[in-house]
Design a protein around this motif. Structure first.
Motif, mmCIF file in Angstrom:
data_model
loop_
_atom_site.group_PDB
_atom_site.id
_atom_site.type_symbol
_atom_site.label_atom_id
_atom_site.label_comp_id
_atom_site.label_asym_id
_atom_site.label_seq_id
_atom_site.Cartn_x
_atom_site.Cartn_y
_atom_site.Cartn_z
ATOM 1 N N GLU A 98 0.864 -1.191 0.000
ATOM 2 C CA GLU A 98 0.000 0.000 0.000
ATOM 3 C C GLU A 98 0.897 1.236 0.000
ATOM 4 O OE1 GLU A 98 -3.211 2.225 -0.355
ATOM 5 O OE2 GLU A 98 -3.210 0.047 -0.406
ATOM 6 N N SER A 99 0.645 2.151 -0.878
ATOM 7 C CA SER A 99 1.527 3.307 -0.991
ATOM 8 C C SER A 99 0.770 4.607 -0.803
ATOM 9 C CB SER A 99 2.206 3.300 -2.360
ATOM 10 O OG SER A 99 1.241 3.479 -3.370
ATOM 11 N N TYR A 101 2.132 7.397 -2.422
ATOM 12 C CA TYR A 101 2.603 8.221 -3.526
ATOM 13 C C TYR A 101 2.399 7.544 -4.871
ATOM 14 C CZ TYR A 101 4.922 10.899 0.135
ATOM 15 O OH TYR A 101 5.175 11.640 1.246
ATOM 16 N N HIS A 102 2.380 8.366 -5.914
ATOM 17 C CA HIS A 102 2.369 7.904 -7.295
ATOM 18 C C HIS A 102 3.569 8.498 -8.021
ATOM 19 C CE1 HIS A 102 -2.238 7.198 -7.334
ATOM 20 N NE2 HIS A 102 -1.624 6.035 -7.348
ATOM 21 N N SER A 160 4.082 12.268 -6.701
ATOM 22 C CA SER A 160 2.904 12.958 -6.207
ATOM 23 C C SER A 160 2.285 12.223 -5.032
ATOM 24 C CB SER A 160 1.881 13.043 -7.348
ATOM 25 O OG SER A 160 0.600 13.327 -6.868
ATOM 26 N N ASP A 161 1.819 12.980 -4.053
ATOM 27 C CA ASP A 161 0.965 12.420 -3.018
ATOM 28 C C ASP A 161 -0.270 11.869 -3.723
ATOM 29 O OD1 ASP A 161 -1.274 12.412 -1.090
ATOM 30 O OD2 ASP A 161 0.197 13.269 0.278
ATOM 31 N N LYS A 162 -0.727 10.673 -3.351
ATOM 32 C CA LYS A 162 -1.853 10.043 -4.045
ATOM 33 C C LYS A 162 -3.081 10.956 -4.101
ATOM 34 C CE LYS A 162 -1.709 5.052 -4.185
ATOM 35 N NZ LYS A 162 -2.278 3.804 -3.713
ATOM 36 N N GLN A 163 -3.291 11.733 -3.047
ATOM 37 C CA GLN A 163 -4.474 12.603 -2.995
ATOM 38 C C GLN A 163 -4.398 13.745 -4.008
ATOM 39 O OE1 GLN A 163 -4.504 13.693 1.137
ATOM 40 N NE2 GLN A 163 -5.662 11.873 1.738
ATOM 41 N N THR A 165 -2.754 13.372 -7.065
ATOM 42 C CA THR A 165 -2.481 12.832 -8.395
ATOM 43 C C THR A 165 -3.539 13.225 -9.421
ATOM 44 O OG1 THR A 165 -1.222 10.977 -7.511
ATOM 45 C CG2 THR A 165 -2.103 10.722 -9.731
ATOM 46 N N ASP A 190 2.227 3.112 -9.000
ATOM 47 C CA ASP A 190 2.288 3.165 -7.543
ATOM 48 C C ASP A 190 3.740 3.180 -7.091
ATOM 49 O OD1 ASP A 190 -0.419 3.197 -6.859
ATOM 50 O OD2 ASP A 190 -0.588 1.027 -7.091
#
Length: 200
Positions: A98-99, A101-102, A160-163, A165, A190
């Motif tokens: 589980e990450s 970041y992207h 990028s922070d996943k939120q 992206t 991911d």
């Protein structure tokens, strides 16, 4: 590479890139386009994590402007005899944890990378790294005096922070009209482990 080899990596590929740090002091001295070296290495998950820890100890990625190290999952490795990735690890673990970041990779015509960075920063990114490349698709080659000419490209890599992206990708997609033929490609991966990323 020498440090990584000591801890089980057999080799890698080094690319030259250009960083795009946004800092008012660096901008004042015209030092915002910093030369970067990008090192790509392939290893099984256990070795990769051990090597990252050793690289972090040596290069102190947790300190500002000391670099960034991260892992992304690889489905299969072919052609690298010394890199054995177990099939069970690929199938069962899918190679990813589980990450948060992207990694956003954008491939555009040469000269458009700065526009990609501007669009990403407008949507909350801190910047990215630009790598020069060339196209080799079936529709990429043109002929001049009977010689095949492959157009120059730029690859922009943004962590990028996943939120953030979706907003970053949407901004790039709109500003560069990515959906129009020949304007570029975006793909997202991911990121499973990171060193050197910190929120301000």
């Amino acid at each position: 590479m020498q440090t990584a080899k000591k801890f089980g990596i057999s080799g890698g590929t080094v690319l030259l890139g250009k960083g795009t740090i946004k800092n008012s002091l660096l901008e004042f001295f015209s030092l915002t386009n910093i030369r970067k070296e990008i090192v790509l290495m392939v290893a099984n998950k256990k070795t990769a994590f051990e090597v990252l820890e050793q690289l972090d100890k040596k290069y102190k990625f947790t300190k500002p402007n000391h670099g960034i190290a991260f892992t992304i999952s690889v489905g299969r490795v072919l052609g690298a005899r010394s890199c054995k990735v177990e099939n069970e690890e690929i199938i069962e673990g899918k190679g990813a944890d589980e990450s948060m970041y992207h990694s956003i990779t954008v491939i555009v015509e040469k000269g458009n990378a700065e526009d990609v960075i501007d669009a990403a920063v407008e949507a909350g990114s801190k910047g990215g790294t630009i790598v020069n490349a060339r196209g080799s698709g079936i529709h990429e080659t043109s002929k001049v005096f009977n010689m095949a000419i492959e157009p120059e490209k730029e690859i922009v890599i943004i962590l990028s922070d996943k939120q953030k992206t979706d907003a970053i990708v949407s901004s790039i997609r709109t500003k560069l009209k990515i959906d129009e033929p020949g304007n570029g490609i975006i793909y997202i991966q991911d990121v499973t482990k990171t060193y050197g990323l910190y929120e301000k």
